[in-house]
Design a protein around this motif. Structure first.
Motif, PDB file in Angstrom:
ATOM      1  N   VAL A 116       0.306  34.297  13.345  1.00 11.30           N
ATOM      2  CA  VAL A 116       0.217  33.839  14.731  1.00 11.30           C
ATOM      3  C   VAL A 116      -0.839  34.636  15.487  1.00 11.30           C
ATOM      4  O   VAL A 116      -1.666  34.071  16.225  1.00 11.30           O
ATOM      5  N   ARG A 117      -0.827  35.957  15.300  1.00 12.14           N
ATOM      6  CA  ARG A 117      -1.802  36.800  15.988  1.00 12.14           C
ATOM      7  C   ARG A 117      -3.227  36.421  15.581  1.00 12.14           C
ATOM      8  O   ARG A 117      -4.127  36.308  16.431  1.00 12.14           O
ATOM      9  N   TRP A 118      -3.451  36.217  14.297  1.00 10.02           N
ATOM     10  CA  TRP A 118      -4.780  35.851  13.794  1.00 10.02           C
ATOM     11  C   TRP A 118      -5.225  34.525  14.401  1.00 10.02           C
ATOM     12  O   TRP A 118      -6.381  34.372  14.818  1.00 10.02           O
ATOM     13  N   ALA A 119      -4.310  33.562  14.463  1.00  8.85           N
ATOM     14  CA  ALA A 119      -4.652  32.249  15.006  1.00  8.85           C
ATOM     15  C   ALA A 119      -4.971  32.332  16.501  1.00  8.85           C
ATOM     16  O   ALA A 119      -5.934  31.708  16.978  1.00  8.85           O
ATOM     17  N   LEU A 120      -4.190  33.101  17.251  1.00  9.44           N
ATOM     18  CA  LEU A 120      -4.447  33.247  18.683  1.00  9.44           C
ATOM     19  C   LEU A 120      -5.806  33.885  18.944  1.00  9.44           C
ATOM     20  O   LEU A 120      -6.529  33.482  19.868  1.00  9.44           O
TER      21      LEU A 120
ATOM     22  N   GLY B  31       3.454  23.855  22.799  1.00  5.90           N
ATOM     23  CA  GLY B  31       4.582  23.963  23.721  1.00  5.90           C
ATOM     24  C   GLY B  31       4.596  25.224  24.535  1.00  5.90           C
ATOM     25  O   GLY B  31       5.529  25.459  25.316  1.00  5.90           O
ATOM     26  N   GLY B  32       3.589  26.067  24.368  1.00  3.16           N
ATOM     27  CA  GLY B  32       3.514  27.308  25.123  1.00  3.16           C
ATOM     28  C   GLY B  32       4.099  28.515  24.425  1.00  3.16           C
ATOM     29  O   GLY B  32       3.799  29.651  24.787  1.00  3.16           O
ATOM     30  N   THR B  33       4.957  28.321  23.418  1.00  6.26           N
ATOM     31  CA  THR B  33       5.558  29.433  22.680  1.00  6.26           C
ATOM     32  C   THR B  33       4.778  29.663  21.396  1.00  6.26           C
ATOM     33  O   THR B  33       4.732  28.785  20.525  1.00  6.26           O
ATOM     34  N   ALA B  34       4.190  30.840  21.285  1.00  6.25           N
ATOM     35  CA  ALA B  34       3.368  31.152  20.116  1.00  6.25           C
ATOM     36  C   ALA B  34       4.246  31.774  19.037  1.00  6.25           C
ATOM     37  O   ALA B  34       4.529  32.971  19.051  1.00  6.25           O
TER      38      ALA B  34
ATOM     39  N   LEU C 145       3.036  27.162  15.085  1.00  3.34           N
ATOM     40  CA  LEU C 145       1.840  27.200  14.246  1.00  3.34           C
ATOM     41  C   LEU C 145       1.927  26.139  13.148  1.00  3.34           C
ATOM     42  O   LEU C 145       0.942  25.453  12.857  1.00  3.34           O
ATOM     43  N   ALA C 146       3.108  26.000  12.550  1.00  3.81           N
ATOM     44  CA  ALA C 146       3.285  24.981  11.517  1.00  3.81           C
ATOM     45  C   ALA C 146       3.122  23.580  12.100  1.00  3.81           C
ATOM     46  O   ALA C 146       2.503  22.700  11.482  1.00  3.81           O
ATOM     47  N   ALA C 147       3.663  23.352  13.297  1.00  3.83           N
ATOM     48  CA  ALA C 147       3.523  22.039  13.934  1.00  3.83           C
ATOM     49  C   ALA C 147       2.059  21.716  14.179  1.00  3.83           C
ATOM     50  O   ALA C 147       1.603  20.585  13.960  1.00  3.83           O
TER      51      ALA C 147
ATOM     52  N   PRO D  49      -7.414  22.847  13.075  1.00  3.87           N
ATOM     53  CA  PRO D  49      -8.152  23.573  12.037  1.00  3.87           C
ATOM     54  C   PRO D  49      -7.821  25.056  11.973  1.00  3.87           C
ATOM     55  O   PRO D  49      -7.806  25.635  10.879  1.00  3.87           O
ATOM     56  N   VAL D  50      -7.564  25.688  13.118  1.00  8.41           N
ATOM     57  CA  VAL D  50      -7.241  27.119  13.102  1.00  8.41           C
ATOM     58  C   VAL D  50      -5.863  27.346  12.483  1.00  8.41           C
ATOM     59  O   VAL D  50      -5.670  28.265  11.670  1.00  8.41           O
ATOM     60  N   ALA D  51      -4.899  26.515  12.849  1.00  4.89           N
ATOM     61  CA  ALA D  51      -3.560  26.651  12.282  1.00  4.89           C
ATOM     62  C   ALA D  51      -3.580  26.413  10.779  1.00  4.89           C
ATOM     63  O   ALA D  51      -2.932  27.136  10.001  1.00  4.89           O
TER      64      ALA D  51
END
Length: 328
Positions: free
Chosen positions: A197-201, A209-212, A217-219, A226-228
């Motif tokens: 998650v940190r890498w993607a952000l 939905g606002g919640t990281a 990330l899977a959704a 592409p980043v996910a």
């Protein structure tokens, strides 16, 4: 629970958010289970919460006429089997806590065995899940952290102090990101859910939905972000490197992967399997099979009970207070 004389094991699974326990019958059947949130307080607060759960189950077993043959404990590391103490990184209140002695006092005269939570997951899958039929198995948990446990020729691998199998701290990239253990480039620093998650952000991903978190990330990955998708590929490549090293070290023929990230197996599975076509150089390393875990949240409990079935396991721990032999 019906009244019967069939014996059960008292199984304990100690986690940073939940203290779970169960009565487990022959064949790995969970007969009854209880759980409580892990308190954020001191050592005795945590123990009081766990003891209440265990006493409840022991009373239940007695009322049903079931003999309790012993207790198996799955715990996060680090630990020391020689003294029966644990210091889980996710339970700050427990440092060198004598969990084996405390649980043993509730089942006097019966064996108490301790093992790592990932090792217990591996044991459960080896005996009752997708690890059945393997000769040498690596069980991996890819979740908030990355853990592992080996079952080699049917025997769990403990190591000197019970901490063998920390595959999340294989260094897969010495120039990689810092890890919580103090090293750089550990598999956990790349493949754990929070690391993904940190890498993607950092690369511009924004959760719909606002919640990281890993679910978001899977959704996003399933929606084609592409980043996910890259985050899952990066995670899969890291896990594949761990699998390759494990195959070279121990000639494991099967790897079973569970944990929160593995719940998105449609994304993680291919991301692990595809690099395995290129990473291993030797034929025996390429024979390893990678499969998802199937026992879910009960795997730690079922594996903890399995610690009691093998007479070749380590002897009972030293009395509390007696120094353990030095590790040189």
């Amino acid at each position: 629970m019906e009244h019967t004389s069939e014996p059960v094991a008292l199984a304990v699974d100690i986690g940073g958010t939940k203290l779970a326990a169960a009565l487990v019958g022959p064949g790995g059947t969970v007969v009854a289970r209880r759980a409580a949130p892990t308190p954020a307080g001191n050592a005795e607060d945590v123990w009081a919460a766990l003891a209440a759960v265990l006493v409840d189950l022991l009373d239940l077993a007695a009322a049903a006429g079931r003999e309790v043959t012993g207790a198996g404990i799955a715990s996060a590391a680090p630990m020391d089997l020689r003294t029966g103490v644990v210091s889980p990184v996710n339970i700050p209140g427990w440092r060198d806590f004598p969990v084996t002695a405390r649980v043993g006092a509730l089942v006097p005269g019966r064996p108490v065995r301790l093992g790592g939570d990932a090792l217990c997951m591996a044991l459960a899958e080896y005996h009752h899940g997708t690890g059945r039929g393997s000769g040498c198995l690596l069980g991996m948990v890819v979740s908030t952290g990355v853990g592992g446990g080996f079952v080699l020729d049917g025997r769990p691998l403990f190591g000197v102090t019970g901490n063998a199998g920390h595959v999340g701290h294989f260094v897969i990239d010495p120039a990689g990101p810092p890890c919580g253990c103090g090293a750089h480039g550990c598999a956990e620093a790349v493949a754990s859910g929070p690391s993904m998650v940190r890498w993607a952000l950092e690369r511009g991903w924004r959760p719909p939905g606002g919640t990281a978190d890993g679910v978001a990330l899977a959704a996003s990955a399933r929606a084609g972000d592409p980043v996910a998708l890259a985050a899952f590929r990066r995670c899969g490549e890291a896990v594949a490197r761990v699998v390759t090293v494990a195959a070279a070290l121990c000639e494991v023929d099967r790897v079973v992967i569970g944990g929160g990230v593995a719940q998105a197996w449609d994304l993680l599975g291919p991301a692990v399997v595809e690099p395995l076509a290129d990473y291993p150089g030797l034929a025996f390393m390429r024979r390893v099979e990678v499969r998802p875990a199937v026992l879910g949240v009960d795997s730690g409990l079922i594996g903890a009970a399995a610690l009691l079935v093998d007479e070749r396991l380590p002897v009972e721990p030293l009395p509390v207070g007696e120094p353990a032999p030095a590790v040189i």
